[in-house]
Design a protein around this motif. Structure first.
Motif, short mmCIF file in Angstrom:
data_model
loop_
_atom_site.label_atom_id
_atom_site.label_comp_id
_atom_site.label_asym_id
_atom_site.label_seq_id
_atom_site.Cartn_x
_atom_site.Cartn_y
_atom_site.Cartn_z
N TRP A 33 50.39 -46.10 40.00
CA TRP A 33 51.65 -46.47 39.38
C TRP A 33 51.59 -46.14 37.90
O TRP A 33 50.53 -45.98 37.33
N GLN A 139 57.12 -46.95 39.04
CA GLN A 139 57.37 -46.79 37.61
C GLN A 139 58.25 -47.88 37.04
O GLN A 139 57.90 -48.48 36.02
N SER A 143 56.73 -50.86 34.62
CA SER A 143 57.17 -50.73 33.22
C SER A 143 57.85 -51.99 32.73
O SER A 143 57.63 -52.43 31.60
#
Length: 175
Positions: A33, A139, A143
């Motif tokens: 990831w 992602q 994040s």
């Protein structure tokens, strides 16, 4: 002077997110990831919550434009997304009490919305090669988690700087 230090802080964090933080990124460690540091955006969101949506809009527009010019593939995508994210953060604060928990829930939702808006705009221009599930699990969510953790770290310093700016505004209007 407090506004100068606030802007300088956001600028330093903007430079760090594009340089030093890339060394400790998850992709360099071989993880499946990927996290994208958005430290300047986190600061713009917090500024918008503490100083108002117009102030956040200006910071979001300025640092979004810098992001577009320095790192972006298409001019205007980061400008629009950071400006909208900052504005909505300030707008949500008008509806609810500005408590510690509300700030972080709002930050998490705004960061998720920002990442989703970016993915949607890149997908619109056919620049995003990955499907929705891959982007969401590998992602967007990592994040958001990274940036909310950063928001926990930067919360108190940004709050103090914004309070100094508010105090200076009150002093100037009292004179």
């Amino acid at each position: 002077m407090p506004r100068f230090f606030l802007t300088l802080t956001v600028l330093v964090l903007f430079v760090l997110e594009g340089t030093v933080v890339q060394v400790i990124a998850t992709a360099t460690w071989g993880l499946s990831w990927m996290t994208v540091p958005r430290f300047a955006l986190v600061c713009c969101i917090l500024i918008s919550m503490f100083l108002g949506r117009r102030e956040g809009l200006y910071y979001g527009l300025a640092f979004g434009f810098l992001q577009d010019v320095l790192y972006g593939q298409v001019i205007g995508i980061y400008s629009v997304s950071m400006m909208v994210a900052s504005y909505f953060a300030g707008l949500i604060v008008l509806l609810f009490q500005r408590g510690f928990g509300m700030v972080f829930v709002t930050s998490a939702l705004i960061l998720f919305g920002h990442e989703w808006l970016l993915y949607s705009m890149f997908r619109l221009f056919s620049v995003a090669p990955y499907d929705v599930q891959w982007m969401l699990t590998r992602q967007i969510l990592p994040s958001v988690i990274l940036n909310v953790i950063f928001a926990l770290v930067i919360y108190v310093p940004i709050l103090r700087m914004c309070n100094k700016i508010q105090d200076k505004k009150r002093d100037m209007s009292a004179e």
